[in-house]
Design a protein around this motif. Structure first.
Motif, PDB file in Angstrom:
ATOM      1  N   VAL A 123      27.588  42.106  40.156  1.00 46.14           N
ATOM      2  CA  VAL A 123      28.555  41.303  39.399  1.00 46.14           C
ATOM      3  C   VAL A 123      27.943  39.958  39.021  1.00 46.14           C
ATOM      4  O   VAL A 123      28.026  39.520  37.865  1.00 46.14           O
ATOM      5  N   ILE A 124      27.312  39.296  39.973  1.00 45.38           N
ATOM      6  CA  ILE A 124      26.706  37.985  39.689  1.00 45.38           C
ATOM      7  C   ILE A 124      25.589  38.122  38.666  1.00 45.38           C
ATOM      8  O   ILE A 124      25.460  37.318  37.740  1.00 45.38           O
ATOM      9  N   VAL A 151      33.498  32.633  33.680  1.00 44.45           N
ATOM     10  CA  VAL A 151      34.635  33.521  33.398  1.00 44.45           C
ATOM     11  C   VAL A 151      34.272  34.974  33.693  1.00 44.45           C
ATOM     12  O   VAL A 151      35.057  35.710  34.312  1.00 44.45           O
ATOM     13  N   LEU A 152      33.076  35.386  33.288  1.00 47.95           N
ATOM     14  CA  LEU A 152      32.638  36.754  33.563  1.00 47.95           C
ATOM     15  C   LEU A 152      32.536  37.016  35.062  1.00 47.95           C
ATOM     16  O   LEU A 152      32.854  38.126  35.528  1.00 47.95           O
ATOM     17  N   LEU A 153      32.116  36.025  35.822  1.00 48.78           N
ATOM     18  CA  LEU A 153      32.044  36.188  37.268  1.00 48.78           C
ATOM     19  C   LEU A 153      33.432  36.435  37.846  1.00 48.78           C
ATOM     20  O   LEU A 153      33.625  37.327  38.684  1.00 48.78           O
ATOM     21  N   VAL A 154      34.404  35.663  37.401  1.00 45.94           N
ATOM     22  CA  VAL A 154      35.785  35.846  37.889  1.00 45.94           C
ATOM     23  C   VAL A 154      36.308  37.229  37.495  1.00 45.94           C
ATOM     24  O   VAL A 154      36.900  37.939  38.317  1.00 45.94           O
ATOM     25  N   THR A 163      41.069  42.751  43.009  1.00 50.18           N
ATOM     26  CA  THR A 163      41.955  41.674  43.425  1.00 50.18           C
ATOM     27  C   THR A 163      42.502  40.962  42.195  1.00 50.18           C
ATOM     28  O   THR A 163      42.123  41.274  41.066  1.00 50.18           O
ATOM     29  N   THR A 164      43.393  40.010  42.415  1.00 54.33           N
ATOM     30  CA  THR A 164      43.991  39.285  41.298  1.00 54.33           C
ATOM     31  C   THR A 164      43.014  38.251  40.749  1.00 54.33           C
ATOM     32  O   THR A 164      42.090  37.810  41.446  1.00 54.33           O
ATOM     33  N   VAL A 165      43.250  37.843  39.508  1.00 53.95           N
ATOM     34  CA  VAL A 165      42.393  36.827  38.890  1.00 53.95           C
ATOM     35  C   VAL A 165      42.448  35.500  39.650  1.00 53.95           C
ATOM     36  O   VAL A 165      41.403  34.880  39.864  1.00 53.95           O
ATOM     37  N   PRO A 166      43.647  35.011  40.080  1.00 57.83           N
ATOM     38  CA  PRO A 166      43.657  33.755  40.851  1.00 57.83           C
ATOM     39  C   PRO A 166      42.825  33.827  42.134  1.00 57.83           C
ATOM     40  O   PRO A 166      42.090  32.888  42.450  1.00 57.83           O
ATOM     41  N   LYS A 167      42.914  34.936  42.869  1.00 56.53           N
ATOM     42  CA  LYS A 167      42.103  35.079  44.085  1.00 56.53           C
ATOM     43  C   LYS A 167      40.619  35.150  43.740  1.00 56.53           C
ATOM     44  O   LYS A 167      39.777  34.573  44.431  1.00 56.53           O
ATOM     45  N   ALA A 171      37.730  32.538  44.985  1.00 59.50           N
ATOM     46  CA  ALA A 171      36.537  33.005  45.697  1.00 59.50           C
ATOM     47  C   ALA A 171      35.252  32.693  44.943  1.00 59.50           C
ATOM     48  O   ALA A 171      34.206  32.463  45.548  1.00 59.50           O
ATOM     49  N   ALA A 172      35.321  32.675  43.605  1.00 60.78           N
ATOM     50  CA  ALA A 172      34.114  32.513  42.792  1.00 60.78           C
ATOM     51  C   ALA A 172      33.802  31.067  42.448  1.00 60.78           C
ATOM     52  O   ALA A 172      32.762  30.794  41.840  1.00 60.78           O
ATOM     53  N   ALA A 173      34.652  30.127  42.828  1.00 61.20           N
ATOM     54  CA  ALA A 173      34.476  28.734  42.400  1.00 61.20           C
ATOM     55  C   ALA A 173      33.128  28.154  42.835  1.00 61.20           C
ATOM     56  O   ALA A 173      32.394  27.578  42.022  1.00 61.20           O
TER      57      ALA A 173
END
Length: 200
Positions: A123-124, A151-154, A163-167, A171-173
């Motif tokens: 993913v990364i 954005v692509l990472l999220v 999982t949901t986009v907010p989670k 996690a990706a921040a």
């Protein structure tokens, strides 16, 4: 990490054509790409993709700013080739796996069920696609590349780890800041863009 376990539908074939297809697919149809193009235990295509992105990024950086080429014996061309070799063999793989380790650690408290580490590595790697052009000498373009990579990472974390986009964003921040803010110069580009706009 060095073999293609399988060939999903979304552009992970060997060679430059496969890398190009993967680049287009992840940029244009990210959710479908992350759904179909990420396979358990199959890091090799992602690693090759990340190295290709890093080489284009650094190569364009050297082309537009030759003064940034490290000076070693043999002249600027040899110096640039050695620097690109170091990026391909050491810098890109090390940064990819370090970031994947950080990302995995951040996912543990948020998700009781999640995909494996190899999927996170992929993913990364694929999320870095826009940053192939993040060294162009235009702050707005560089900032956009870094922002779209984040954005692509999220999107990738959300899709692959279900999982949901907010989670996923939470996690990706930190990994997004490391990869797209610092490594690909997103923070610097935003700062330069803000300074330029302030002068208008």
């Amino acid at each position: 990490m060095t073999t293609w376990v399988e060939t999903p539908r979304e552009g992970r074939d060997r060679g430059p054509t496969g890398i190009l297809r993967a680049w287009v697919a992840v940029v244009v149809r990210p959710r479908q790409f992350f759904r179909d193009g990420v396979a358990p235990g199959d890091q090799a295509p992602g690693l090759v993709f990340a190295i290709a992105v890093a080489l284009v990024y650094q190569g364009l950086g050297f082309a537009f700013a030759p003064a940034t080429i490290p000076a070693i014996e043999g002249g600027p061309l040899v110096s640039a080739l050695v620097a690109l070799l170091v990026v391909a063999l050491f810098v890109a793989p090390a940064l990819l796996h370090l970031t994947a380790a950080i990302q995995t650690a951040l996912l543990i408290p948020l998700l009781s069920r999640r995909a494996g580490v190899s999927e996170t590595v992929q993913v990364i790697a694929y999320a870095a696609a826009p940053c192939a052009f993040a060294s162009l000498p235009i702050p707005g373009v560089r900032a956009l590349c870094a922002a779209y990579g984040a954005v692509l990472l999220v999107v990738g974390i959300s899709e692959v780890h279900q999982t949901t986009v907010p989670k996923a964003a939470l996690a990706a921040a930190v990994p997004a800041g490391v990869v797209f803010g610092y490594a690909f110069g997103g923070f610097r580009a935003v700062s330069e863009l803000a300074a330029a706009l302030a002068l208008v």
